[in-house]
Design a protein around this motif. Structure first.
Motif, short mmCIF file in Angstrom:
data_model
loop_
_atom_site.label_atom_id
_atom_site.label_comp_id
_atom_site.label_asym_id
_atom_site.label_seq_id
_atom_site.Cartn_x
_atom_site.Cartn_y
_atom_site.Cartn_z
N SER A 51 5.84 9.74 144.81
CA SER A 51 6.60 10.94 144.07
C SER A 51 5.76 11.52 143.12
O SER A 51 5.03 10.50 142.38
N PRO A 52 6.01 13.02 142.71
CA PRO A 52 5.44 13.34 141.60
C PRO A 52 6.44 12.75 140.40
O PRO A 52 7.57 12.65 140.60
N TYR A 53 5.69 12.65 139.06
CA TYR A 53 6.36 12.15 138.13
C TYR A 53 6.69 13.41 137.25
O TYR A 53 5.93 14.24 137.20
N VAL A 54 7.81 13.42 136.47
CA VAL A 54 8.20 14.40 135.64
C VAL A 54 8.33 13.73 134.29
O VAL A 54 9.29 12.64 134.06
N ASP A 55 7.76 14.18 133.20
CA ASP A 55 7.79 13.99 131.75
C ASP A 55 7.87 14.91 130.72
O ASP A 55 7.60 16.12 131.30
N TRP A 56 7.92 14.68 129.55
CA TRP A 56 7.95 15.89 128.59
C TRP A 56 6.48 16.54 128.40
O TRP A 56 6.47 17.51 128.34
N GLU A 57 5.31 15.66 129.03
CA GLU A 57 4.13 16.42 129.07
C GLU A 57 4.01 17.41 130.14
O GLU A 57 3.42 18.52 129.71
N LYS A 58 4.68 17.21 131.13
CA LYS A 58 4.63 18.38 132.09
C LYS A 58 5.51 19.34 131.72
O LYS A 58 5.33 20.56 132.06
N ALA A 59 6.54 19.22 130.77
CA ALA A 59 7.47 20.17 130.41
C ALA A 59 6.69 21.14 129.03
O ALA A 59 7.42 22.01 128.71
N TRP A 60 6.00 20.28 128.46
CA TRP A 60 5.16 21.13 127.24
C TRP A 60 5.02 22.39 127.19
O TRP A 60 5.42 23.15 126.33
N ASN A 91 16.45 23.96 139.09
CA ASN A 91 15.45 24.58 139.54
C ASN A 91 14.46 24.36 138.48
O ASN A 91 13.03 24.49 138.81
N ILE A 92 14.38 24.24 137.42
CA ILE A 92 13.59 23.79 136.16
C ILE A 92 12.75 22.52 136.47
O ILE A 92 11.62 22.58 136.19
N TYR A 93 13.71 21.49 136.82
CA TYR A 93 13.20 20.19 137.03
C TYR A 93 12.29 20.38 138.25
O TYR A 93 11.19 19.72 138.12
N ARG A 94 12.35 21.12 139.14
CA ARG A 94 11.41 21.29 140.51
C ARG A 94 10.17 22.08 139.90
O ARG A 94 9.21 21.75 140.52
N LEU A 95 10.58 22.97 138.98
CA LEU A 95 9.08 23.61 138.49
C LEU A 95 8.35 22.61 137.77
O LEU A 95 7.10 22.61 137.73
N LEU A 96 9.03 21.80 137.20
CA LEU A 96 8.16 20.84 136.25
C LEU A 96 7.55 19.57 137.32
O LEU A 96 6.24 19.13 137.14
N ALA A 97 7.95 19.65 138.30
CA ALA A 97 7.39 18.46 139.44
C ALA A 97 6.46 19.42 140.42
O ALA A 97 6.08 18.93 141.41
N PRO A 100 13.42 14.62 130.93
CA PRO A 100 13.51 14.69 132.33
C PRO A 100 13.45 13.44 132.70
O PRO A 100 12.76 12.58 132.15
N ALA A 101 14.34 13.19 133.73
CA ALA A 101 14.07 11.68 134.65
C ALA A 101 12.79 11.62 135.31
O ALA A 101 12.15 12.76 135.72
N LEU A 102 12.32 10.50 135.40
CA LEU A 102 11.16 10.08 136.14
C LEU A 102 10.83 10.75 137.31
O LEU A 102 9.73 11.39 137.95
N VAL A 103 11.78 10.60 138.29
CA VAL A 103 11.92 11.21 139.53
C VAL A 103 13.34 11.68 139.59
O VAL A 103 14.12 11.37 138.98
N SER A 104 13.23 12.40 140.83
CA SER A 104 14.47 13.21 140.74
C SER A 104 16.08 12.42 141.08
O SER A 104 15.98 11.37 141.37
N LYS A 105 17.02 13.31 140.74
CA LYS A 105 18.28 12.58 141.22
C LYS A 105 18.62 11.89 142.59
O LYS A 105 19.31 11.06 142.75
N TRP A 106 18.20 12.56 143.48
CA TRP A 106 18.22 12.14 144.87
C TRP A 106 17.31 11.27 145.15
O TRP A 106 17.96 10.07 146.03
#
Length: 400
Positions: free
Chosen positions: A240-249, A377-383, A47-53
């Motif tokens: 901003s909230p960061y998203v990484d693999w640990e958030k997605a784990w 939608n999944i990325y937003r969930l991870l954030a 996942p990108a660290l912060v959103s595409k926007w």
């Protein structure tokens, strides 16, 4: 209007990216800079660290005029498909030039390398299919295959460097076009792709180093980031909230535990019994890093596995992905533009380009972007849902 295109991820946007945009405009003498950017999941399989926007906004604040989104199923790929999609999109948007960051080499070197790689395209594809080639990474295989070709033609490019190798793939795809773009390589300044340290005095650092610093618990290291990113980018990163693999784990672990091997086998690139290896080790792994260390082998590199795990997390099936990457996208998502970018869009509309540029996703347009919407939608969930909807009710960013 003359446009120069850049294929990017901006994960996150930093001083090196701002320098590249500035140099690309200057060297190409372009009036417009167009960025084809990965969305919320990036090429190395995370996942990108912060959103595409947020990343698109940073690019527009620092020299870009138009930012469009590379489709998920092209962005989350090995270098050849990633390059193929980016070059096709920028060509369809009538860019006169294509610019990319490299460790070494001049435009003529990449033009020659691109033509050679196109000439040997079939031979390289055949070599990839041989059993003897399967025990090394994709990048290493490609590097080994093109090395004798470059040496024979006295092309002075370092194929072992990640960005120079990717530059050659861009050049190869460009050489296949009916009207190839001019090539504008820009030498990377100071920090290289894989460097993990931050030198405040240099005011440059790699994306890898910046991500590691921001995700660390080291306050001093986190603050060092402000020396290597634009001031407003530093401020927005800390809001901003960061998203990484640990958030997605937890979500990945659920997918791998709950699905049986037959279901997992339908996932894109789930080959050679990898579903058995993943299920065998998922239960006893304590976190994502632990899991990766357990499943990684010489044959299955870290990046290859990360991409596979992204496909699993997002539930991307073989048939769905193959169908979307066989042709140039007929529609592309617009993330943002400046007043100069708006003028260029009007110019494209008057000239009736083959690809439709979508500014707002409506209910009727879901089918073309269904995998991107699901990923958003999944990325937003991870954030932790601390960021807005990534697709519906979202209009392009507009800058003066």
């Amino acid at each position: 209007m003359r446009a120069v295109g850049i294929i990017a991820e901006y994960n996150p946007f930093h001083n090196g990216h701002a320098f590249h945009i500035q140099e690309a405009r200057k060297k190409s003498q372009a009036e417009v800079v167009i960025i084809c950017m990965s969305g919320n999941f990036v090429q190395r399989g995370e996942p990108a660290l912060v959103s595409k926007w947020q990343r698109a906004n940073s690019a527009l604040e620092h020299g870009a005029d138009l930012v469009v989104e590379m489709p998920l199923t092209s962005a989350l790929q090995a270098g050849d498909i990633f390059a193929q999609s980016g070059v096709a999109i920028l060509s369809a948007m009538r860019c006169a030039d294509l610019s990319f960051g490299v460790e070494n080499g001049k435009a003529e070197d990449y033009l020659r390398a691109g033509r050679l790689l196109q000439k040997f395209d079939q031979k390289i594809a055949e070599e990839f299919s041989k059993e003897k080639m399967t025990n090394t990474s994709y990048a290493q295989q490609l590097s080994d295959l093109i090395e004798p070709v470059l040496r024979k033609e006295n092309i002075a490019l370092d194929h072992r460097q990640a960005n120079s190798l990717l530059g050659m793939l861009y050049a190869r795809e460009n050489s296949k076009l009916t009207s190839p773009m001019g090539l504008v390589p820009v030498l990377r300044k100071k920090a290289q792709h894989a460097e993990i340290s931050i030198d405040k005095a240099e005011q440059m650092a790699s994306g890898t180093a910046i991500r590691q610093a921001l995700l660390s618990q080291d306050r001093e290291l986190q603050q060092a980031v402000k020396h290597v990113v634009p001031e407003e980018v530093y401020f927005s990163l800390h809001q901003s909230p960061y998203v990484d693999w640990e958030k997605a784990w937890p979500y990945l672990k659920y997918q791998l535990i709950s699905q049986d091997t037959d279901q997992l086998r339908q996932i894109y690139q789930m080959t050679e019994g990898l579903e058995n290896r993943l299920k065998k080790h998922i239960v006893n792994s304590s976190d994502f890093q632990d899991f990766m260390q357990t499943i990684k082998t010489k044959r299955y590199t870290w990046t290859r596995l990360q991409r596979l795990l992204c496909y699993t997390l997002l539930q991307l099936k073989e048939a769905d992905v193959e169908q979307t990457i066989t042709t140039v996208p007929r529609q592309i998502r617009l993330l943002g533009f400046t007043s100069r970018g708006r003028e260029y869009l009007n110019h494209l509309n008057k000239n009736k380009i083959d690809m439709k540029i979508i500014s707002n996703l409506k209910q009727s347009g879901q089918e073309s972007f269904k995998m991107d919407i699901k990923a958003g939608n999944i990325y937003r969930l991870l954030a932790d849902e601390k960021i807005p909807s990534q697709d519906f009710l979202k209009s392009p960013i507009i800058k003066k």
